[in-house]
Scaffold this motif. Structure first.
Motif, short mmCIF file in Angstrom:
data_model
loop_
_atom_site.label_atom_id
_atom_site.label_comp_id
_atom_site.label_asym_id
_atom_site.label_seq_id
_atom_site.Cartn_x
_atom_site.Cartn_y
_atom_site.Cartn_z
N SER A 127 4.08 -10.13 3.35
CA SER A 127 4.21 -10.18 1.88
C SER A 127 2.84 -10.36 1.22
O SER A 127 2.58 -9.79 0.15
CB SER A 127 5.16 -11.31 1.47
OG SER A 127 6.47 -11.05 1.94
N SER A 135 1.09 -7.64 -1.41
CA SER A 135 0.70 -8.01 -2.78
C SER A 135 -0.76 -7.69 -3.08
O SER A 135 -1.22 -7.88 -4.20
CB SER A 135 0.95 -9.50 -3.00
OG SER A 135 0.11 -10.28 -2.18
N SER A 173 19.02 -8.82 -1.88
CA SER A 173 18.00 -9.82 -1.60
C SER A 173 18.46 -10.65 -0.41
O SER A 173 19.32 -10.24 0.37
CB SER A 173 17.78 -10.70 -2.84
OG SER A 173 16.77 -11.67 -2.60
N PHE A 215 18.76 -8.56 -6.72
CA PHE A 215 17.97 -8.43 -7.93
C PHE A 215 18.57 -7.31 -8.77
O PHE A 215 19.08 -6.32 -8.23
CB PHE A 215 16.51 -8.08 -7.60
CG PHE A 215 15.73 -9.21 -6.98
CD1 PHE A 215 15.19 -10.21 -7.78
CD2 PHE A 215 15.53 -9.26 -5.62
CE1 PHE A 215 14.47 -11.25 -7.21
CE2 PHE A 215 14.81 -10.29 -5.04
CZ PHE A 215 14.28 -11.30 -5.84
N LEU A 221 17.32 -4.76 -11.85
CA LEU A 221 16.15 -4.28 -12.59
C LEU A 221 16.56 -3.25 -13.63
O LEU A 221 17.43 -2.41 -13.37
CB LEU A 221 15.14 -3.65 -11.62
CG LEU A 221 14.75 -4.45 -10.37
CD1 LEU A 221 13.79 -3.64 -9.53
CD2 LEU A 221 14.12 -5.78 -10.76
N ARG A 258 0.60 -4.35 -10.23
CA ARG A 258 1.58 -5.41 -10.41
C ARG A 258 3.00 -4.85 -10.26
O ARG A 258 3.86 -5.47 -9.62
CB ARG A 258 1.41 -6.09 -11.76
CG ARG A 258 2.34 -7.31 -11.94
CD ARG A 258 2.26 -7.89 -13.34
NE ARG A 258 0.92 -8.32 -13.64
CZ ARG A 258 0.19 -7.85 -14.64
NH1 ARG A 258 0.69 -6.89 -15.44
NH2 ARG A 258 -1.03 -8.29 -14.88
N LEU A 259 3.24 -3.66 -10.82
CA LEU A 259 4.56 -3.04 -10.71
C LEU A 259 4.90 -2.77 -9.25
O LEU A 259 5.97 -3.15 -8.77
CB LEU A 259 4.60 -1.74 -11.50
CG LEU A 259 5.86 -0.87 -11.28
CD1 LEU A 259 7.10 -1.58 -11.78
CD2 LEU A 259 5.70 0.50 -11.93
N GLY A 284 3.57 -4.05 -6.57
CA GLY A 284 3.67 -5.31 -5.84
C GLY A 284 5.02 -5.98 -6.07
O GLY A 284 5.63 -6.51 -5.12
N ASP A 285 5.51 -5.95 -7.30
CA ASP A 285 6.81 -6.55 -7.60
C ASP A 285 7.94 -5.79 -6.92
O ASP A 285 8.90 -6.38 -6.42
CB ASP A 285 7.05 -6.57 -9.11
CG ASP A 285 6.23 -7.66 -9.82
OD1 ASP A 285 5.74 -8.57 -9.11
OD2 ASP A 285 6.10 -7.59 -11.06
N LEU A 286 7.84 -4.45 -6.90
CA LEU A 286 8.88 -3.65 -6.26
C LEU A 286 8.91 -3.89 -4.74
O LEU A 286 9.98 -3.85 -4.12
CB LEU A 286 8.66 -2.17 -6.56
CG LEU A 286 8.79 -1.76 -8.03
CD1 LEU A 286 8.61 -0.26 -8.20
CD2 LEU A 286 10.14 -2.20 -8.61
N ARG A 325 7.97 -6.81 -3.43
CA ARG A 325 8.43 -8.20 -3.29
C ARG A 325 9.95 -8.30 -3.35
O ARG A 325 10.56 -9.05 -2.59
CB ARG A 325 7.79 -9.06 -4.38
CG ARG A 325 8.22 -10.53 -4.35
CD ARG A 325 7.51 -11.32 -5.45
NE ARG A 325 7.75 -10.77 -6.76
CZ ARG A 325 8.86 -11.01 -7.48
NH1 ARG A 325 9.83 -11.78 -6.99
NH2 ARG A 325 9.02 -10.48 -8.68
N VAL A 326 10.57 -7.53 -4.26
CA VAL A 326 12.04 -7.61 -4.39
C VAL A 326 12.74 -6.65 -3.43
O VAL A 326 13.97 -6.55 -3.45
CB VAL A 326 12.48 -7.33 -5.84
CG1 VAL A 326 11.84 -8.30 -6.79
CG2 VAL A 326 12.20 -5.88 -6.25
#
Length: 632
Positions: free
Chosen positions: A96, A100, A127, A133, A135, A175-176, A178-180, A182-183
């Motif tokens: 992870s 990121s 999850s 999650f 979105l 950031r987008l 990385g978030d996708l 992460r989830v």
């Protein structure tokens, strides 16, 4: 116990936190009595497991191939080999952290998780466990879903987002993505599919070096060669056949039968419906009840239940701990279960213990086979150990199928909880793989849920490859119980079960409504113990937790005398069993702690094997697992 170096190392590998607590107590750094008591009880459980339980776990117990021959031979050496892989939760933290970091991800690939689904204007992503999650389906997310349907380079995906949305900064794009990641909407090439036994094998060298310092999860390959007489194999086959005849649902579970009926009503027979469409709750039928949210539908009293209640009640009234099952009883229970099975389950695995006082006794047929459990298919219990014995997976390539025309393929998926990741990892043993929720590059031998369809013919569901119409049946080499829906993605369970949905669901013996009784007897057939004698005790039967141990023990012994409970028992929780001697204070303390912690205040006790039951293998705790295939 802590002065035993082997025991200390074994517990330290399994539970570093407990090891630290115990060492702190021994060093005088933990004066709190409650903390010391909890640590002492945990250590006692491990000590019993260390000596008397054969379930493979870390360094406590290992695995070895088993053979059958004319006579028994047993060789147990000292050159056991521990095979370690990074502990899954720690490895996930390392991966992870890499995901990121946009710079580190520049050379990696990503793809959309095949488990995501769209409802309304939202994307739902599974999850940990059964959480998810949700979105909003933004234009940027829509583009990602389109571009990353198949694997695409992280840098290439970022560049395409920049071209489509020039006003967005590079930081916003990173950031987008990385978030996708992460989830888990995106899966990266850093996450090995489940057919890769060691998940670090796909990592770049720098990440692999970082993972090398993590705590390891160990499997133990035993230095042993054990061969049992063929009459034991005959007994195993007979036990499996009897249990297949005594199933509660010979034509599939009510949940699956209802789903099949709804499919036929909506689509008709011989109509191929894409898997992703039919399992969508808005476009199709959704998954069968209990797949997404665990539920236990009410079960009406059946004729089979009444027969078993009568059998158990008669044994209790006559003071019998064991009932010998006859052919007539089997036929009566088989008839009482309802419709006769259309076809047998094509394959399964049976776990058992062999009880014999010595090798000569075993060779002359003086033994007992005690059934522990039966798995849904071959490979369920053995698959997670294939990596210890290279080539072992090839033996599963020629298993029979429900439909003789169907092709057997391997189901590959990640566990729903990180901690269970290694339980679903098994080398590829079949020519083709159906991949669920993983990062995989498109290859001729790989299929995804979008490549599959469902059809029903003559009341039986079939899984087919959409492009060719070829019938498929999936083998899932994992011991994870599909009923634990927060460990298994619903799609993986659906694909793994559908082809066998109308075959007998063979498991350990199901007492049905009689399970609620305070006592059920052992059932035996020939030399096999199909199910052991079982007692239930409730905490309300005994003094409160504040009572002195001696007062509590006196009341327990009174209950034991009334119900004829032996001193040596197995404290059972699901399929895990802890041997206890109810004449030892420490074991009484463990039983009391179990009752206090159980949310229902119930302890289930099984009759333990005789003290000399493991004499043939030098007194070692053991169990055997035998894969079995249907002969006709």
């Amino acid at each position: 116990m802590w002065s035993d170096t082997d025991f200390r190392l074994t517990v330290s590998q399994a539970s570093p936190r407990l090891a630290d607590q115990v060492q702190a107590i021994i060093d005088g750094r933990t004066p709190k009595a409650r903390r010391m008591r909890r640590a002492a009880l945990a250590t006692a459980r491990y000590a019993i497991r260390y000596a008397r339980r054969s379930t493979p776990y870390g360094l406590f117990a290992g695995v070895a191939p088993l053979g059958f021959a004319q006579v028994t031979s047993v060789r147990i050496g000292d050159e056991h080999q521990a095979v370690g892989r990074p502990e899954p939760v720690g490895l996930d933290e390392v991966i992870s952290a890499w995901e990121s970091d946009a710079a580190r991800m520049a050379d990696a690939e990503v793809c959309v998780n095949t488990l995501v689904c769209q409802r309304d204007q939202h994307i739902h992503v599974p999850s940990e466990g059964d959480a998810e999650f949700r979105l909003d389906l933004s234009p940027a997310l829509r583009l990602v879903l389109d571009l990353a349907r198949s694997p695409i380079g992280y840098r290439q995906l970022s560049d395409k987002l920049a071209a489509e949305f020039p006003a967005a900064s590079g930081i916003a794009r990173d950031r987008l993505l990385g978030d996708l990641l992460r989830v888990r909407l995106l899966r990266s090439s850093l996450r090995a599919p489940a057919t890769v036994a060691d998940p670090t094998n796909v990592l770049p060298p720098a990440a692999r070096a970082q993972a090398a310092g993590l705590r390891t999860a160990c499997d133990l390959r035993l230095d042993s060669d054990v061969r049992l007489p063929e009459q034991v194999l005959t007994e195993v086959e007979t036990a499996a056949t009897v249990l297949a005849r005594l199933v509660t649902h010979p034509t599939g579970t009510p949940t699956w039968r209802r789903w099949i009926e709804h499919f036929s009503e909506r689509y008709g027979e011989n109509t191929a419906v894409p898997v992703e469409a039919v399992t969508d709750p808005e476009r199709g039928l959704g998954f069968p009840a209990g797949f997404v949210t665990a539920s236990e539908p009410p079960r009406p009293m059946s004729r089979r239940d009444r027969l078993l209640l009568e059998l158990a009640g008669t044994a209790a009234a006559e003071g019998e701990r064991t009932v010998a099952v006859t052919g007539a009883v089997i036929e009566e229970l088989e008839t009482a279960a309802g419709d006769k099975a259309h076809c047998l389950a094509p394959h399964l695995e049976l776990a058992a213990q062999v009880h014999a006082t010595s090798i000569p006794a075993l060779d002359r047929g003086d033994f007992r086979l005690r059934v522990l459990t039966v798995s849904r298919s071959a490979g369920s219990m053995t698959g997670r150990f294939w990596h210890l014995f290279p080539g072992a997976e090839k033996a599963y390539a020629n298993l029979p199928t429900v439909d003789p025309e169907a092709e057997l393929a391997q189901l590959s998926f990640h566990a729903g909880r990180l901690s269970a990741d290694l339980l679903t990892r098994a080398p590829q043993g079949l020519p083709r793989v159906v991949s669920v929720g993983e990062f995989r590059r498109p290859e001729p031998h790989v299929l995804f849920p979008r490549d599959l369809a469902v059809t029903v013919a003559d009341g039986r569901p079939h899984l087919v490859e959409s492009a060719t119409g070829k019938q498929l049946e999936l083998l899932a080499p994992t011991a994870i119980n599909f009923l634990w829906n927060n460990y298994t993605p619903p799609m993986a369970r659906f694909l793994g079960e559908i082809s066998r949905a109308t075959t007998p669901q063979v498991t350990w013996f199901d007492w049905g409504a009689a399970w609620t009784l305070p006592f059920t007897p052992a059932l035996t057939y020939r030399r096999t113990i199909l199910t052991a004698a079982r007692w239930k005790i409730r905490s309300r039967t005994l003094p409160a937790r504040t009572a002195p141990l001696q007062q509590w023990a006196d009341q327990l012994h009174t209950w034991r005398a009334r119900f004829q409970v032996p001193e040596r028992v197995l404290l059972a929780e699901d399929d895990q069993q802890l041997p206890l001697d109810l004449n030892r204070n420490m074991d009484l303390d463990l039983l009391r702690a179990h009752l206090d912690a159980n949310p229902f205040g119930i302890a289930t006790l099984h009759d333990a094997p005789p003290p000399d039951a493991d004499g043939w293998i030098g007194g070692r705790a053991h169990s055997i697992v035998v894969p079995l295939g249907r002969r006709s």
